[in-house]
Design an enzyme around this catalytic site. Structure first.
Site, short mmCIF file in Angstrom:
data_model
loop_
_atom_site.label_atom_id
_atom_site.label_comp_id
_atom_site.label_asym_id
_atom_site.label_seq_id
_atom_site.Cartn_x
_atom_site.Cartn_y
_atom_site.Cartn_z
N ASP A 183 -21.29 42.11 49.05
CA ASP A 183 -21.13 41.38 47.78
C ASP A 183 -21.01 39.90 48.16
O ASP A 183 -19.93 39.43 48.53
CB ASP A 183 -19.89 41.86 47.04
CG ASP A 183 -19.69 41.12 45.72
OD1 ASP A 183 -20.68 40.94 44.99
OD2 ASP A 183 -18.55 40.72 45.44
N GLU A 201 -26.31 42.36 47.02
CA GLU A 201 -26.48 42.11 45.59
C GLU A 201 -27.56 41.07 45.38
O GLU A 201 -27.57 40.03 46.02
CB GLU A 201 -25.17 41.63 44.98
CG GLU A 201 -25.25 41.39 43.48
CD GLU A 201 -23.91 41.01 42.88
OE1 GLU A 201 -23.07 41.90 42.74
OE2 GLU A 201 -23.71 39.81 42.58
N ASP A 238 -14.24 42.03 45.15
CA ASP A 238 -15.32 41.84 46.13
C ASP A 238 -15.47 43.07 47.02
O ASP A 238 -16.58 43.44 47.40
CB ASP A 238 -15.04 40.61 47.00
CG ASP A 238 -14.59 39.41 46.19
OD1 ASP A 238 -15.45 38.62 45.77
OD2 ASP A 238 -13.37 39.29 45.95
#
Length: 204
Positions: free
Chosen positions: A7, A68, A141
């Protein structure tokens, strides 16, 4: 199959490592948040995050790195930081010859919760259920990185028969979404993800 999910973020970068099995169950291997100071020079921050990611890649030796996918935000500085860390992560994966999977936040949410607009607590709750964790992974996160890894692993499992291993080790007394999924076809979340994927292809 071992998946390392990232992330990306400049101040906090979540890194989660998950083993995904042929029965679509999953096991937590490791989760970390690589942090940098907002007052540090940009090049030092990028180096610190890159070193942290690469250390975890070398320690756990994943088959796939899932990141991501960057999308537009109102906060330009935030999206620039995300894009910069994404680039650092992709270079590290390429240097090691690893496969890379890119997923949007809505794809990840649909995969693990069955709803592409789920909030962060809903994602964390489902990640904990899937991995059989006693507590929700924090901060966000960390749970987002684990969700990315799960999403990438399930996608790989649905695109080819059999991933690594046959079945995850059993944890006594822990109920998870994976238990119901074993040998029973796609879970509800996986089915929703497949539907979202088909709809996305239909719009191309």
């Amino acid at each position: 199959m071992r998946i390392l999910g990232i992330d990306p973020g400049l101040t906090r970068c979540g890194v989660g490592v998950v083993d995904v099995y042929a029965d679509r169950s999953a096991r937590l291997v490791d989760v970390q948040v690589v942090r940098t100071s907002p007052t540090a020079e940009l090049h030092h921050r990028l180096l610190a995050v890159g070193d942290g990611i690469e250390e975890l890649v070398d320690r756990h030796r994943p088959s796939v790195v899932a990141v991501e996918r960057v999308f537009a935000q109102d906060n330009l500085s935030t999206v620039m930081g995300v894009a910069q860390i994404t680039g650092v992560a992709l270079v590290g994966a390429a240097r090691r010859g690893l496969d890379v999977a890119l997923h949007t936040p809505s794809e990840v949410k649909a995969a693990v919760t069955g709803y592409g607009q789920a909030d962060k607590r809903q994602v964390a709750t489902m990640v904990a259920r899937i991995l059989g964790l006693d507590e929700l992974p924090t901060p966000a996160d960390a749970s987002d990185a684990l969700a990315l890894a799960i999403c990438a692993g399930w996608r790989a499992g649905m695109s080819r028969a059999g991933i690594a291993g046959t079945q995850a080790p059993t944890r006594t007394g822990v109920a998870s979404a994976a238990d119901a999924a074993a040998g029973a076809g796609p879970t509800a979340a996986q089915a929703a993800w497949l539907a979202a994927e088909r709809a996305q292809r239909g719009r191309r």
